[in-house]
Design a protein around this motif. Sequence first.
Motif, PDB file in Angstrom:
ATOM      1  N   ASP A   1      -1.381 -14.817  -5.327  1.00  0.00           N
ATOM      2  CA  ASP A   1      -2.747 -14.275  -5.301  1.00  0.00           C
ATOM      3  C   ASP A   1      -3.765 -15.375  -5.541  1.00  0.00           C
ATOM      4  O   ASP A   1      -4.841 -15.401  -4.920  1.00  0.00           O
ATOM      5  CB  ASP A   1      -2.900 -13.186  -6.368  1.00  0.00           C
ATOM      6  CG  ASP A   1      -2.190 -11.907  -5.977  1.00  0.00           C
ATOM      7  OD1 ASP A   1      -1.806 -11.787  -4.789  1.00  0.00           O
ATOM      8  OD2 ASP A   1      -2.008 -11.027  -6.856  1.00  0.00           O
TER       9      ASP A   1
ATOM     10  N   ASN B   1       3.830 -13.324  -7.914  1.00  0.00           N
ATOM     11  CA  ASN B   1       2.727 -12.617  -7.259  1.00  0.00           C
ATOM     12  C   ASN B   1       1.369 -13.136  -7.744  1.00  0.00           C
ATOM     13  O   ASN B   1       0.427 -13.286  -6.959  1.00  0.00           O
ATOM     14  CB  ASN B   1       2.834 -11.117  -7.525  1.00  0.00           C
ATOM     15  CG  ASN B   1       4.005 -10.493  -6.791  1.00  0.00           C
ATOM     16  OD1 ASN B   1       4.435 -10.997  -5.731  1.00  0.00           O
ATOM     17  ND2 ASN B   1       4.536  -9.396  -7.326  1.00  0.00           N
TER      18      ASN B   1
ATOM     19  N   LYS C   1       2.721  -8.167  -0.495  1.00  0.00           N
ATOM     20  CA  LYS C   1       3.190  -7.363  -1.612  1.00  0.00           C
ATOM     21  C   LYS C   1       4.159  -6.284  -1.155  1.00  0.00           C
ATOM     22  O   LYS C   1       5.150  -5.999  -1.847  1.00  0.00           O
ATOM     23  CB  LYS C   1       1.990  -6.738  -2.331  1.00  0.00           C
ATOM     24  CG  LYS C   1       2.340  -5.903  -3.553  1.00  0.00           C
ATOM     25  CD  LYS C   1       1.077  -5.344  -4.201  1.00  0.00           C
ATOM     26  CE  LYS C   1       1.414  -4.509  -5.423  1.00  0.00           C
ATOM     27  NZ  LYS C   1       0.205  -3.951  -6.073  1.00  0.00           N
TER      28      LYS C   1
END
Length: 682
Positions: free
Chosen positions: A582, A578, A603
């Motif tokens: 990002d 993640n 997400k």
Amino acid sequence: MSEKDNLHDADGNEDLKSKAITTEYTVAENQNTPEDTPSNETTEASDAIKSEATETPKDEEQADQPVEDNTTATANSEDTAANKKDAHVDEIEKSNAEDAEDEGNNERHTLEDKDYHSMTMEQLADEFETLLKNKKVQTIKSHIDEIKTEFNSKFSEILEEKKEEFLSEGGSEIDFFYSSPLKKRFNALYKDYKNNLNAYYKTLETNLKSNLENRLRIIEDIKGLINVEENINTTYKLFKDLQEEWRTAGPIPRDKYNNAWNTYHHHVEIFYDFLHLNRDLRDMDFKHNLDQKLKIIDRAEELAQDDNSNRAFRELQVLHKMWKEDLGPVDKEHREAIWERFSNATKTIHDKRQAYYADVDKAHEANLEKKEAIIAKIEEIAKDELNSHQAWQNKIKVIEGLRTEFFNAGKVPIKVNEATWAKFKAAVRTFNKKKNSFYKGLKKDQYTNLQKKLDLIKIAEEHKDSDDFDTVTPLMKKIQNEWKEIGHVPRKDSDKIWKRFKAACNHYFDKLNAERNAANKGEVEAFEKKSKLLDNLKELSLSGTPEEDLETIKKKTEEWNALGPVPQNKRFIEGKFNKAVDSLFNNLKMDKSEVEMIKFENKLEHLSQPDDTRLLDNEHHFIRKKIDEVRGEINQLENNLQFFSNIDKTNPLVKDVLNNIENHKENLAVWEEKFKKLKELY
């Protein structure tokens, strides 16, 4: 004839060729007092075992028995009277009598006095061995006695501690025994010392008896000269020969020394009275003796000025011996005067020596005060109630320090030495008893803990091969926690039982992990593939075209999700993915709000788990909280804006607040949009 002259001057005339006494006197070393005699073989040898007169002259009582009953009565009575009048001379006489047993020994007074009390047991044994190897056995009695006393005192203290420990561990007093290599070494040294001393006394006994018999025979021969009817010159020559024979007759038992000499002087005086020698010859003898005695007096008076009273006393002994043994009488008109001078010088040295020992006594009294203060500290510490191992260890160190202080504090007066030592040992013993009592209880607890841990080991070893993982796994975790909560066990068992318990637990969990790895083989493979994908993602370079880059990120995300779940203990890799995604989103050349929503939708795909809404619930609460926080900040800023009601909106402060409110409203719109998307999944 005066009392003093008969006692100190009554010697025969020497011829003019007799050895002169020079003004330069060399201090002859005083002789040693033997320690013990072998098996009470002789009275003379056993009498030799006395304390050294020069060390403690007041403690020795020497009863001189007369060599003869008749002819010496007058001389002995005069001797007793003179000794009563001149105690300082009596001290010299006793010391010289003591030395008379071994005229060849000159080491006793030169041995260095050391503080044996402050030495360790090892140092005492070393000192014992050094004396035994390097000194005559008859010279070291007082030193060996003190070394033995100190060694035995220190060893007895250790012995008591070991006995307390033995009994505290459940031992029976009748079974207790303790020794050490150091104690065995000391005993061996003392055995060698006794054997050497006994051998010395066997030889000494024979020599002393023989010399005494020879001297008594010489006295009898002098007595016999009185009735010899022959030429006076021949008789006088026989007399001088007997005098020379007397001088070389060798040492005799100390208890016979003074009486033998007094008897000898007595009969020499009788010989002079009955012989009626030529008056000129006698006057020459008197003059020679007077000259030499005046030189002795001059030297004695010089010694009276010496600040080293012990050194002066030792040389004074030699002067008295020369006065008594080497020189004859002087003319009656000089006898009282020269003896008075010699006696006065002797008394001055005696008084200085007594003052020196008085100062020593004061120092010993000061040492006693120090030791009593140390004992008081130990007694106070012994009253403490301690309940932990560390606390006891700290106090043990303090006690060891006080013990060292005690031994380094120096000697105390002899009269209280034993009592002080006993009081010290009693204080330390009280502390040790409380210490041992604590550790006895502690050991009891440790053995209880040992049994508890052995029970846990039994459980672990019984279940280490079990396949009932659902039942046994909680059990194994439970006994591991119980193991941690159980206290200490005896040190000798600690490592051994820990290795057994650890081996049983490791065996079981290794088997459990092997089973789980087999069951979760797919998850393990997914983890390995995701690890590689994550490495590639970190090296990914975007094209700079938003639509194209967005598609690339989407494909990577879909590829990641397609690999499936990973093992429970490896799920940290999801967070790493993640963060990497990002980072890519942040590099897209798109509206930040739009990018934020794309990231959020990505997400949500990870948060959505079948039959498990916990992750979505957590996200729901988080977004709800953020919305409330942003709204609160907007309200606060709008309230603050009211303070600027009369100020132009172009004012920099007002413009900054307005911009801040606008940014928060945009942020609020994003959070509300996320909340809307999240609600659609419920």
